[in-house]
Scaffold this motif. Structure first.
Motif, PDB file in Angstrom:
ATOM      1  N   THR A 125       0.833  -1.209  -0.190  1.00 53.94           N
ATOM      2  CA  THR A 125      -0.074   0.081   0.104  1.00 53.94           C
ATOM      3  C   THR A 125       1.009   1.037   0.119  1.00 53.94           C
ATOM      4  O   THR A 125       2.045   1.066  -0.005  1.00 53.94           O
ATOM      5  N   ASP A 126       0.121   2.437   0.004  1.00 53.77           N
ATOM      6  CA  ASP A 126       1.158   3.616  -0.012  1.00 53.77           C
ATOM      7  C   ASP A 126       1.832   3.679   1.312  1.00 53.77           C
ATOM      8  O   ASP A 126       2.671   4.659   1.500  1.00 53.77           O
ATOM      9  N   ARG A 141      20.445   4.461  14.972  1.00 50.03           N
ATOM     10  CA  ARG A 141      20.353   5.071  13.434  1.00 50.03           C
ATOM     11  C   ARG A 141      21.842   4.917  12.769  1.00 50.03           C
ATOM     12  O   ARG A 141      21.525   4.772  11.493  1.00 50.03           O
ATOM     13  N   GLN A 144      22.020   1.759  10.273  1.00 53.40           N
ATOM     14  CA  GLN A 144      21.397   2.126   8.888  1.00 53.40           C
ATOM     15  C   GLN A 144      22.018   3.076   7.986  1.00 53.40           C
ATOM     16  O   GLN A 144      21.236   3.216   6.720  1.00 53.40           O
ATOM     17  N   SER A 176       6.088   4.495   6.313  1.00 53.32           N
ATOM     18  CA  SER A 176       6.148   5.956   6.532  1.00 53.32           C
ATOM     19  C   SER A 176       4.422   6.521   6.924  1.00 53.32           C
ATOM     20  O   SER A 176       3.772   6.238   5.892  1.00 53.32           O
ATOM     21  N   GLY A 180       0.049  14.814  10.826  1.00 50.59           N
ATOM     22  CA  GLY A 180       0.149  16.368  10.572  1.00 50.59           C
ATOM     23  C   GLY A 180       1.274  16.812   9.650  1.00 50.59           C
ATOM     24  O   GLY A 180       1.478  16.189   8.449  1.00 50.59           O
ATOM     25  N   LEU A 181       1.921  17.514  10.095  1.00 48.13           N
ATOM     26  CA  LEU A 181       3.188  17.838   9.328  1.00 48.13           C
ATOM     27  C   LEU A 181       4.449  17.074   9.727  1.00 48.13           C
ATOM     28  O   LEU A 181       5.474  17.221   9.208  1.00 48.13           O
ATOM     29  N   THR A 183       6.324  13.086  10.425  1.00 51.68           N
ATOM     30  CA  THR A 183       6.077  11.874  10.066  1.00 51.68           C
ATOM     31  C   THR A 183       6.558  10.675  10.921  1.00 51.68           C
ATOM     32  O   THR A 183       7.605  11.060  11.740  1.00 51.68           O
ATOM     33  N   ASP A 185       8.061   7.005  10.859  1.00 56.00           N
ATOM     34  CA  ASP A 185       8.545   5.719  10.406  1.00 56.00           C
ATOM     35  C   ASP A 185       8.570   4.473  10.971  1.00 56.00           C
ATOM     36  O   ASP A 185       8.927   4.605  12.259  1.00 56.00           O
ATOM     37  N   HIS A 228       9.814  12.032  12.977  1.00 59.36           N
ATOM     38  CA  HIS A 228      10.291  13.127  12.248  1.00 59.36           C
ATOM     39  C   HIS A 228       9.520  14.365  12.624  1.00 59.36           C
ATOM     40  O   HIS A 228       8.384  14.204  12.279  1.00 59.36           O
ATOM     41  N   GLY A 231       9.999  20.137  11.208  1.00 57.03           N
ATOM     42  CA  GLY A 231      10.428  20.364   9.737  1.00 57.03           C
ATOM     43  C   GLY A 231      11.266  19.416   9.321  1.00 57.03           C
ATOM     44  O   GLY A 231      12.208  19.908   8.558  1.00 57.03           O
ATOM     45  N   ASP A 232      11.434  18.429   9.769  1.00 60.00           N
ATOM     46  CA  ASP A 232      12.233  17.032   9.600  1.00 60.00           C
ATOM     47  C   ASP A 232      13.626  17.595  10.010  1.00 60.00           C
ATOM     48  O   ASP A 232      14.743  16.672   9.412  1.00 60.00           O
ATOM     49  N   ARG A 233      13.903  18.557  11.022  1.00 60.46           N
ATOM     50  CA  ARG A 233      15.080  18.773  11.228  1.00 60.46           C
ATOM     51  C   ARG A 233      15.554  17.954  12.524  1.00 60.46           C
ATOM     52  O   ARG A 233      16.614  18.056  13.072  1.00 60.46           O
ATOM     53  N   ARG A 262      19.306  18.992  13.685  1.00 63.72           N
ATOM     54  CA  ARG A 262      20.177  19.864  12.845  1.00 63.72           C
ATOM     55  C   ARG A 262      19.578  21.151  12.839  1.00 63.72           C
ATOM     56  O   ARG A 262      18.270  21.301  12.611  1.00 63.72           O
TER      57      ARG A 262
END
Lengths: 358, 159
Positions: A125-126, A141, A144, A176, A180-181, A183, A185, A228, A231-233, A262
């Motif tokens: 699926t998606d 981390r 990987q 994933s 909201g904004l 994520t 995984d 995440h 803002g994925d930082r 970051r």
């Protein structure tokens, strides 16, 4: 015997990848149509749905109680075949120690050919992908993304090497999910290396030679969640695994947390793990690392770490200071000095490397 | 009297045209081919597609994101609007994805090239200034351009 078995597995994996590529080439009228190469992004052959990619690394070391050494340490080739949107096959064949230069002069007698990864993905699926084959263990981390061009130091933190084997062979569910904004995984996996890996029991450690410690699963199961945000930082993850080693008695339960931030010129990261060993004292350890962009693409790196091995009944603390220069995204130059209090486990000394994604 | 009315009418018409052009050049349109299954899109899903975390739709068809070059002003505007990051800040992310066999989005060289690629490629998703949208593509999301960005709606080949 074990080395020749790894050679056979490595060359078998390479042969399978090449056979698949050759079958695709011979079935296509113009296999090189729209072919393109970009440094750090590989050679893409859209007519064949094939991509060839990889990385290489040269390492120089001058460590205590050892000769100075120059090592063409890694030459890894990725083969990616995506014949349809839902299916993808991936292999990483790694050639290690292609040329080593020390006080004996240059030698190629230490070459190893290793199947690092070999798996098939199906996007059911998606938000759900099913994976089968040999994969990097999703614990922490660093494991990987451990390739030399991707990490800031030559040396690898102890907790990322000693807590859990680097690879599993079996199946996994991963995906994933948007929250909201942000994520989330996820990965769930099972390993049956004892039955599925033809050379189970010969995996060594990246930086050490440690008789008495195994780096192979016999059987395992585990999961990881990685969030995440910002803002994925930023990332925050939790890992769990239950497993038995191939050559070590007992059953292990490992728990880990890791994080990454970051922000402007600064990158902060860390991993911590605790492992219950049924037959020994517990393992525990972790590291904290800070990277600061100094000027241009020159970065300063500092890391402190500690690890206690219940199986070895040893513990050590170590610190690493270094510089990293990334003039282009696929290129990475590193220079570092490490020192610790268990020099026979992790000797003090200077290391440098040049690596690239090709 | 008639001359005055004509002048007022012309001035009003010019003002309306100018206002329309200014409204077009402060928005960014996310576009797909006319036959694409997506009716609308939200920003988190758009971000997942352009991060290549979402690579097939619910029916198993490929989702093909398309970028402008990293030096293009509109690319920077899109990256800030969707990821709150400039393109160079995502280099480390794409290097890690490369290690796992995932390539970044396809890159085209201009807004016109973007329109042609999206129109001709099933599953493609791209972006252009809202004022450059034409009948070749369909809009699934409109994003305000971040402060400091304006698009040139009159030059066919500019980014």
């Amino acid at each position: 015997m074990q080395s020749s078995a790894r050679w056979r597995r490595g060359w078998t994996g390479l042969a399978l990848a090449l056979a698949g590529a050759l079958a695709t080439v011979t079935a296509t009228a113009n296999p090189l149509a729209n072919a393109r190469y970009e440094l750090g992004r590989g050679l893409q052959l859209p007519a064949l749905a094939l991509t060839f990619a990889g990385y290489a690394a040269v390492r120089a070391q001058h460590l205590e109680h050892a000769d100075a050494r120059l090592d063409l340490r890694d030459f890894s080739v990725f083969t990616i075949w995506q014949p349809s949107p839902r299916w993808q096959a991936f292999s990483e064949i790694e050639f290690e120690h292609l040329v080593v230069v020390d006080d004996r002069g240059p030698t190629a007698s230490d070459i190893e050919v290793i199947v690092e990864r070999l798996y098939v993905d199906y996007a059911a699926t998606d938000t759900l992908t099913v994976r089968a084959g040999r994969y990097l263990t999703p614990f922490g981390r660093w494991n990987q993304v451990h390739a030399e061009p991707l990490v800031w130091t030559v040396s690898r933190p102890l907790v990322t090497q000693l807590t859990i084997p680097d690879h599993g062979t079996g199946a996994a569910l991963l995906g994933s999910v948007a929250l909201g904004l942000n994520t989330l995984d996820y990965t769930l996996y099972v390993d049956d290396s004892a039955d599925l890996d033809p050379v189970n029991g010969v995996a060594d450690f990246e930086d050490f030679d440690l008789p008495g410690l195994s780096n192979d699963f016999r059987h395992a199961g585990g999961a990881q969640l990685r969030y995440h945000f910002f803002g994925d930082r930023a990332e925050l993850a939790a890992s769990w695994a239950s497993y038995a080693f191939t050559d070590t008695p007992g059953h292990m339960h490992a728990f880990g947390v890791d994080g990454l931030l970051r922000w402007q010129r600064l990158e902060l990261s860390g991993e911590f793990a605790w492992r219950d060993n049924s037959e020994f004292r517990n393992d525990r350890g972790g590291f904290v690392q800070a990277v600061v962009r100094l000027v241009g693409q020159l970065h300063g790196i500092g890391r402190v770490e500690h690890y206690r091995s219940g199986i070895l009944d040893r513990e050590t603390s170590r610190a690493t200071l270094g510089l990293g220069w990334r003039p282009l995204p696929p290129l990475n130059f590193k220079l570092e000095y490490s020192a610790g209090d268990a020099r026979d486990l992790a000797p003090d000394g200077v290391q440098m490397s040049f690596s690239l994604l090709f | 009297m008639r001359t005055t009315l004509h002048a007022v009418f012309a001035a009003l018409l010019l003002a309306l045209l100018a206002a329309g052009a200014r409204a077009g050049d402060t928005a960014l349109a996310v576009i797909v081919p006319p036959g694409h299954a997506l009716a609308t899109l939200d920003t988190p899903t758009l971000a997942a597609i352009f991060r290549r975390k979402l690579r097939v739709d619910v029916d198993g068809r490929a989702l093909i994101p398309v970028n402008l070059p990293p030096t293009a002003a509109l690319r920077t505007a899109f990256s800030r609007a969707v990821f709150d990051l400039d393109p160079p800040a995502m280099d480390a992310y794409w290097n890690e994805r490369y290690f796992h066999g995932v390539q970044p989005p396809h890159v085209v060289t201009s807004v016109e090239a973007m329109l042609r690629f999206v129109a001709a490629t099933a599953g493609a998703i791209g972006y252009v200034p809202a004022c450059r949208v034409d009948a070749r593509v369909r809009v699934v999301l409109t994003l305000p351009l971040p402060p400091g960005f304006e698009s040139d709606c009159t030059a066919p080949s500019q980014h």
